[in-house]
Design an enzyme around this catalytic site. Structure first.
Site, short mmCIF file in Angstrom:
data_model
loop_
_atom_site.label_atom_id
_atom_site.label_comp_id
_atom_site.label_asym_id
_atom_site.label_seq_id
_atom_site.Cartn_x
_atom_site.Cartn_y
_atom_site.Cartn_z
N SER A 25 40.27 60.21 57.09
CA SER A 25 41.38 59.38 56.60
C SER A 25 42.49 59.21 57.63
O SER A 25 43.45 58.49 57.38
CB SER A 25 41.94 59.96 55.31
OG SER A 25 42.48 61.25 55.54
N ASN A 112 46.38 70.03 48.99
CA ASN A 112 46.46 69.29 47.72
C ASN A 112 47.92 69.05 47.30
O ASN A 112 48.27 67.94 46.88
CB ASN A 112 45.71 70.03 46.61
CG ASN A 112 44.23 70.17 46.95
OD1 ASN A 112 43.74 69.54 47.88
ND2 ASN A 112 43.52 71.00 46.19
N THR A 157 59.55 21.91 29.90
CA THR A 157 58.72 22.84 29.14
C THR A 157 57.34 22.19 29.11
O THR A 157 57.24 20.95 29.13
CB THR A 157 59.23 23.05 27.69
OG1 THR A 157 59.15 21.81 27.00
CG2 THR A 157 60.66 23.57 27.65
N HIS A 158 56.29 22.99 29.16
CA HIS A 158 54.92 22.47 29.28
C HIS A 158 54.77 21.59 30.52
O HIS A 158 53.94 20.68 30.53
CB HIS A 158 54.51 21.68 28.03
CG HIS A 158 54.84 22.36 26.74
ND1 HIS A 158 53.96 23.22 26.10
CD2 HIS A 158 55.98 22.36 26.00
CE1 HIS A 158 54.54 23.69 25.00
NE2 HIS A 158 55.77 23.20 24.92
N SER A 279 48.97 19.50 59.67
CA SER A 279 47.52 19.38 59.54
C SER A 279 46.95 18.92 60.86
O SER A 279 47.57 18.13 61.57
CB SER A 279 47.19 18.37 58.44
OG SER A 279 45.90 17.83 58.65
N LYS A 285 51.28 15.18 57.51
CA LYS A 285 51.37 16.34 56.63
C LYS A 285 52.44 17.36 57.01
O LYS A 285 52.65 17.65 58.18
CB LYS A 285 50.02 17.08 56.62
CG LYS A 285 48.95 16.33 55.89
CD LYS A 285 49.15 16.40 54.41
CE LYS A 285 48.09 17.27 53.80
NZ LYS A 285 48.32 17.44 52.38
N ASN A 287 52.93 20.99 55.22
CA ASN A 287 52.34 21.77 54.12
C ASN A 287 53.11 23.04 53.80
O ASN A 287 53.61 23.72 54.70
CB ASN A 287 50.90 22.13 54.46
CG ASN A 287 49.98 20.92 54.46
OD1 ASN A 287 50.23 19.97 53.74
ND2 ASN A 287 48.95 20.96 55.28
N GLU A 292 51.89 29.01 49.56
CA GLU A 292 50.51 29.14 49.06
C GLU A 292 49.95 30.52 49.36
O GLU A 292 49.32 31.17 48.52
CB GLU A 292 49.62 28.08 49.69
CG GLU A 292 50.01 26.66 49.29
CD GLU A 292 49.38 25.63 50.21
OE1 GLU A 292 48.14 25.54 50.23
OE2 GLU A 292 50.11 24.93 50.91
N TYR A 319 42.70 68.64 41.55
CA TYR A 319 42.52 67.72 42.68
C TYR A 319 41.05 67.35 42.84
O TYR A 319 40.16 68.19 42.70
CB TYR A 319 43.03 68.36 43.99
CG TYR A 319 42.80 67.43 45.17
CD1 TYR A 319 43.71 66.43 45.49
CD2 TYR A 319 41.63 67.52 45.94
CE1 TYR A 319 43.48 65.55 46.53
CE2 TYR A 319 41.39 66.65 47.00
CZ TYR A 319 42.32 65.66 47.28
OH TYR A 319 42.08 64.78 48.31
N GLN A 324 42.05 60.59 47.55
CA GLN A 324 42.33 60.06 48.89
C GLN A 324 42.30 58.53 48.90
O GLN A 324 42.87 57.90 49.78
CB GLN A 324 41.29 60.62 49.86
CG GLN A 324 41.50 60.23 51.31
CD GLN A 324 40.64 61.05 52.25
OE1 GLN A 324 40.81 62.25 52.36
NE2 GLN A 324 39.69 60.41 52.89
N LYS A 327 45.56 55.73 49.08
CA LYS A 327 46.48 55.37 50.17
C LYS A 327 46.31 53.96 50.73
O LYS A 327 47.29 53.24 50.90
CB LYS A 327 46.38 56.38 51.31
CG LYS A 327 47.01 57.69 50.90
CD LYS A 327 46.87 58.76 51.91
CE LYS A 327 47.02 60.10 51.22
NZ LYS A 327 45.89 60.37 50.29
N1 ARG Z 1 43.20 63.73 52.73
C1 ARG Z 1 43.26 64.20 51.37
C2 ARG Z 1 43.90 63.17 50.47
O1 ARG Z 1 44.41 62.22 50.95
C3 ARG Z 1 44.07 65.43 51.27
C4 ARG Z 1 43.27 66.60 51.60
C5 ARG Z 1 42.87 67.40 50.43
N2 ARG Z 1 41.52 67.62 50.64
C6 ARG Z 1 40.82 68.65 50.19
N3 ARG Z 1 39.62 68.73 50.54
N4 ARG Z 1 41.35 69.56 49.42
O2 ARG Z 1 43.89 63.29 49.27
#
Ligand code: ARG
Length: 463
Positions: A25, A112, A157-158, A279, A285, A287, A292, A319, A324, A327
């Site tokens: 990660s 964790n 409206t509408h 364009s 054009k 745009n 959009e 956990y 993970q 993110k």
């Molecule tokens: N990279 C993990 C996460 O984003 C955190 C690590 C926890 N991993 C673990 N094997 N206990 O959640």
């Protein structure tokens, strides 16, 4: 592959290359380096205060972490995939820089609870940025509103002509949406700012930690109540995504109207050159691609919300590595929301409205029909009857290709004998707007009050 230096003790072989790639990660969670270092420094200081490590060791850890941050910010830091994530990359480099003391940083802590605090800090920082961006947009909208208190356009409206409103009133409607978005974020921040550090892997720890002091050190007022919940809770991410989803809903509504009003058939606004595109084949054009694209961003923002909910569905305590997956979606959401809000603020500032076109449009579509009905009520007709007579007047005008105010007094009197010449005053769109002074209405005094209220909000909320 060699075994992992942070957890490889019980392994005789490292993970297969494909597995290492799959679980990696650090390619994206490195964006959380500043928050991870802040959290680790607070943890180190607490370990020192509690006598779990010496004050000297704590100071060495804090200084070493400053050096790591500097390396990252200077682009000198070498990220290693075999170290999996941002946390282990930073800790390993810390130990290279300061020696064995670096190995004490993780005392009484698990990744964790560490990742929980790091990510909460990141989300809290992101939400503050969104709030500033929202305030900037509200400021841009309210400045245009201030300049267009006298400009009238057909309210719809509408999507059909309804009643005239002031452009200021129309723009202020968006201010209130974005102000609500900011207040939703403020509420969400309260829950984001709860530190899970101290929950350790899942059950708490045997060291005499002081989790509240760590929370306060990073600017959070509160800590978790239950360690199992602390390490597995990602409600705060869902809440942040749902704040984002409503922001993009509001932005995309505004985009849609700008696209529509820029169409020459409306012609209510001129796209600024700096915010429009041409364009490659049609020379005429101009745009509204920016609007959009922003309307289209709704897709990914809603997707991230749905994605996060789905990750959490059915997860057992505590956990799980599934988490993970919280993110990348949020990182993308953050980038999309910040850029969209900033671009929209710039776009609104540069936007040129065309009051003459709006005034022209106010003349068609019988926007003043309600005025005639209200006028008849004033003469003593019950509203339903007034509505019916006005409907007849509209039909008559339509059949002669006239506007209501172009009907002669005789024609109007043929529908209701008590109508007199004063009717023409109320049929003026400006009069229709002027008379709507109910709270939050489009009347100029009501609009001025709204504008003043928005300005007070801006004084309180502009960074
Ligand atoms: N990279 C993990 C996460 O984003 C955190 C690590 C926890 N991993 C673990 N094997 N206990 O959640």
């Amino acid at each position: 592959m060699g075994t992992n230096q942070s957890w490889g003790g019980r392994f005789s072989q490292g993970p297969a290359q494909m597995v290492a790639d799959y679980t990696d990660s650090q390619t994206y969670d490195r964006h959380l380096y500043a928050q991870d270092i802040r959290a680790s420094q607070a943890h180190a200081r607490m370990l020192g205060r509690q006598g779990i490590i010496s004050e000297q060791e704590a100071a060495t850890l804090v200084e070493g972490l400053d050096k790591v941050r500097q390396e990252i910010e200077d682009g000198r830091f070498v990220w290693k995939r075999e170290l999996e994530d941002v946390h282990m990359n930073i800790e390993a480099r810390l130990t290279e820089l300061i020696g064995d003391t670096g190995k004490k940083l993780h005392t009484g802590r698990s990744r964790n609870d560490q990742v929980g605090l790091t990510f909460r800090l990141f989300v809290a920082d992101a939400l503050k940025t969104w709030q500033n961006n929202l305030a900037e947009l509200v400021e841009a909208l309210s400045a245009q509103a201030e300049a267009h208190q006298e400009t009238l356009l057909p309210g719809l409206t509408h999507l059909q002509p309804a009643q005239p409103v002031s452009l200021a009133h129309h723009l202020l409607a968006y201010c209130w949406m974005f102000i609500r978005d900011a207040s939703r974020i403020a509420d969400c921040v309260k829950r984001v700012q709860t530190s899970p550090l101290g929950a350790a892997a899942l059950a708490g720890t045997t060291y005499p930690l002081d989790p509240l002091s760590v929370a306060n050190d990073v600017g959070f007022p509160a800590i978790y109540d239950n360690s199992l919940d602390a390490v597995s809770d990602r409600d705060f991410v869902v809440e942040a995504h749902s704040c984002a989803a409503l922001i993009i809903v509001h932005l995309s509504r505004l985009c849609e109207e700008c696209i529509l009003f820029a169409n020459p058939n409306f012609g209510y606004l001129r796209l600024p050159d700096t915010y429009a595109t041409g364009s490659s084949i049609m020379p005429q054009k101009k745009n509204p691609d920016v609007c959009e694209l922003m309307r289209g961003k709704s897709g990914r923002i809603f997707g991230h919300l749905m994605g996060m909910l789905t990750v959490l569905k059915g997860l057992p305590l505590a956990y799980n590595r599934d988490l993970q997956e919280d993110k990348e979606g949020f990182l993308d959401c953050h980038t999309s929301i910040c850029s969209s809000l900033a671009v929209m603020a710039g776009f609104i500032r540069e936007l040129v409205f065309v009051p003459e076109r709006m005034a022209e449009a106010c003349k068609s579509g019988f926007l003043n029909a309600t005025e005639l009905a209200d006028y008849l009520v004033g003469l003593g007709h019950p509203f339903r009857e007034a509505h019916h007579i006005t409907g007849k007047a509209v039909a008559l005008a339509e059949s002669c290709g006239l506007r209501l105010e172009e009907l002669s007094l005789e024609q109007l009197q043929s529908l209701s004998a008590d109508i007199n010449a004063s009717v023409y005053e109320v049929l003026d769109p400006a009069c229709a707007v002027r008379r709507r002074e109910t709270p939050g209405g489009t009347g100029p005094k009501s609009v001025a009050k709204q504008l003043a209220k928005v300005k007070v909000w801006l004084t309180d909320n502009k960074a």
